[in-house]
Design an enzyme around this catalytic site. Structure first.
Site, mmCIF file in Angstrom:
data_model
loop_
_atom_site.group_PDB
_atom_site.id
_atom_site.type_symbol
_atom_site.label_atom_id
_atom_site.label_comp_id
_atom_site.label_asym_id
_atom_site.label_seq_id
_atom_site.Cartn_x
_atom_site.Cartn_y
_atom_site.Cartn_z
ATOM 1 N N CYS A 242 -7.866 -7.526 4.884
ATOM 2 C CA CYS A 242 -6.748 -6.576 4.771
ATOM 3 C C CYS A 242 -5.479 -7.083 5.443
ATOM 4 O O CYS A 242 -4.396 -7.061 4.855
ATOM 5 C CB CYS A 242 -7.145 -5.209 5.324
ATOM 6 S SG CYS A 242 -7.428 -5.138 7.093
ATOM 7 N N HIS A 295 -7.742 -1.229 9.981
ATOM 8 C CA HIS A 295 -7.361 -1.461 8.586
ATOM 9 C C HIS A 295 -5.849 -1.347 8.426
ATOM 10 O O HIS A 295 -5.182 -0.607 9.143
ATOM 11 C CB HIS A 295 -8.058 -0.446 7.679
ATOM 12 C CG HIS A 295 -7.908 -0.760 6.216
ATOM 13 N ND1 HIS A 295 -8.406 -1.905 5.649
ATOM 14 C CD2 HIS A 295 -7.294 -0.069 5.200
ATOM 15 C CE1 HIS A 295 -8.121 -1.910 4.357
ATOM 16 N NE2 HIS A 295 -7.446 -0.811 4.060
ATOM 17 N N HIS A 307 -4.228 -2.451 -1.168
ATOM 18 C CA HIS A 307 -4.903 -2.996 0.012
ATOM 19 C C HIS A 307 -6.164 -3.748 -0.383
ATOM 20 O O HIS A 307 -6.641 -3.653 -1.513
ATOM 21 C CB HIS A 307 -5.235 -1.871 1.004
ATOM 22 C CG HIS A 307 -6.283 -0.908 0.493
ATOM 23 N ND1 HIS A 307 -7.240 -0.341 1.304
ATOM 24 C CD2 HIS A 307 -6.523 -0.398 -0.752
ATOM 25 C CE1 HIS A 307 -8.013 0.462 0.595
ATOM 26 N NE2 HIS A 307 -7.599 0.454 -0.647
#
Length: 340
Positions: A242, A295, A307
């Site tokens: 990510c 994240h 993402h």
């Protein structure tokens, strides 16, 4: 003949895990070791320790490395095993600084991947065979360079682009020697001068000459990776985690942000939830958004986020952030784009 550097001996799926391991006093290079080297494979994969890999990881450890084979051969469980064992990746031609040597493994710091862990760059271990020392690369570091804009592309031995040399990644940056209508001649770490399709790269005089992007530029670049498999610590067009995804999208447009989500949230301009704009980075943390950041995604507009979620999935557009499982863990947003 390749010139290699022969150095003397001397389900957790969350992609933004805080890498809190500091540098030990033993993390230092031999006085006779070159200060710097260059990555000599499409993407060198850096490990937390030397020699902890499995047989299935072998394609990633060779020169040339076969990242496509490595990633495609791994099951979800195989990918999950990598969590906490890999640090990051460094692309073909990327400069690294030597920190320590253990037999046929070298600890390096990757230039251009900022982290609070080491001021020289992101640290980790990789096989010595994936490094080379090239004085020509060093001398040409200030001249115009080709920056790969495709997910992956090929370097060729000839300007007709018929004899393949090596497949390289998005954001690979190589010094330019010359170019013709359809091809660009570049310097490689140890393979001499090679050719690349002119349509696969942008050419800049310097990193500072990369045009400042708009929010739409960021989104358009990110969209080309939809469907790309997640890879823990991935930093290439073969697979991203990510924060590696966010880092590389911004870097492609001349903006250097930290490597990890836990550091990315500490930089840039703080943005309120009601003022989100396309291109802003959204962060999510444990303990209902109050704990460690795990994240990061790129705001897509209209409550959507693009993402790279986790080891079980691929890069996607999340349709409604605030109705998703991420919503309770929202930890804030940061803006790295200048208002245009």
């Amino acid at each position: 003949m390749k010139k290699r550097i022969w150095l003397p001996f001397s389900l957790v799926m969350l992609c933004g895990l805080v890498r809190a391991r500091g540098e030990s006093a033993a993390s230092r290079k031999s006085e006779s070791t070159p200060d710097a080297a260059y990555i000599d494979v499409a993407a060198g994969t850096l490990w937390t320790e030397p020699r902890i890999h499995r047989t299935i990881d072998t394609p990633s450890l060779l020169n040339p490395a076969d990242l496509r084979l490595w990633i495609s051969n791994m099951s979800v469980e195989d990918k999950l095993w990598l969590v906490g064992k890999l640090e990051t990746q460094a692309l073909f031609g990327n400069k690294v600084m030597i920190l320590e040597i253990q037999d046929d493994w070298v600890k390096v710091a990757v230039e251009g991947e900022p982290t609070p862990r080491n001021e020289l760059g992101y640290p980790g271990w990789l096989p010595k065979k994936q490094l080379t020392f090239n004085k020509r690369m060093q001398r040409k570091s200030d001249q115009p360079f080709a920056l790969v804009k495709d997910k992956t592309t090929w370097l060729y031995h000839n300007k007709k682009l018929t004899k393949r040399f090596i497949e390289i990644s998005f954001n690979t940056q190589l010094p330019v020697v010359n170019w013709v209508k359809n091809a660009v001649k570049v310097i490689t770490p140890s393979g001499g001068k090679k050719w690349i399709s002119a349509g696969s790269v942008n050419i800049y005089k310097s990193f500072s000459d990369i045009p400042k992007p708009s929010a739409d530029d960021i989104i358009h670049t990110a969209e080309q990776f939809l469907g790309l498999p997640y890879l823990w610590s991935g930093m290439s067009g073969f697979g991203f985690d990510c924060s590696g995804f966010a880092h590389n999208i911004y870097k492609h447009h001349g903006i250097i942000i930290p490597r990890d989500a836990s550091a990315q949230i500490l930089k840039g301009k703080k943005v309120s939830k009601g003022d989100l704009q396309k291109g802003d980075l959204l962060f999510f943390a444990h303990q209902n958004g109050q704990g460690a950041v795990h994240h990061v995604g790129i705001y897509y507009g209209r409550d959507k986020m693009i993402h790279s979620p986790n080891s079980r999935s691929s890069i996607e557009i999340l349709d409604d952030i605030w109705q998703s499982s991420y919503a309770p863990e929202y930890a804030g947003a940061r803006r790295y784009l200048e208002n245009k």
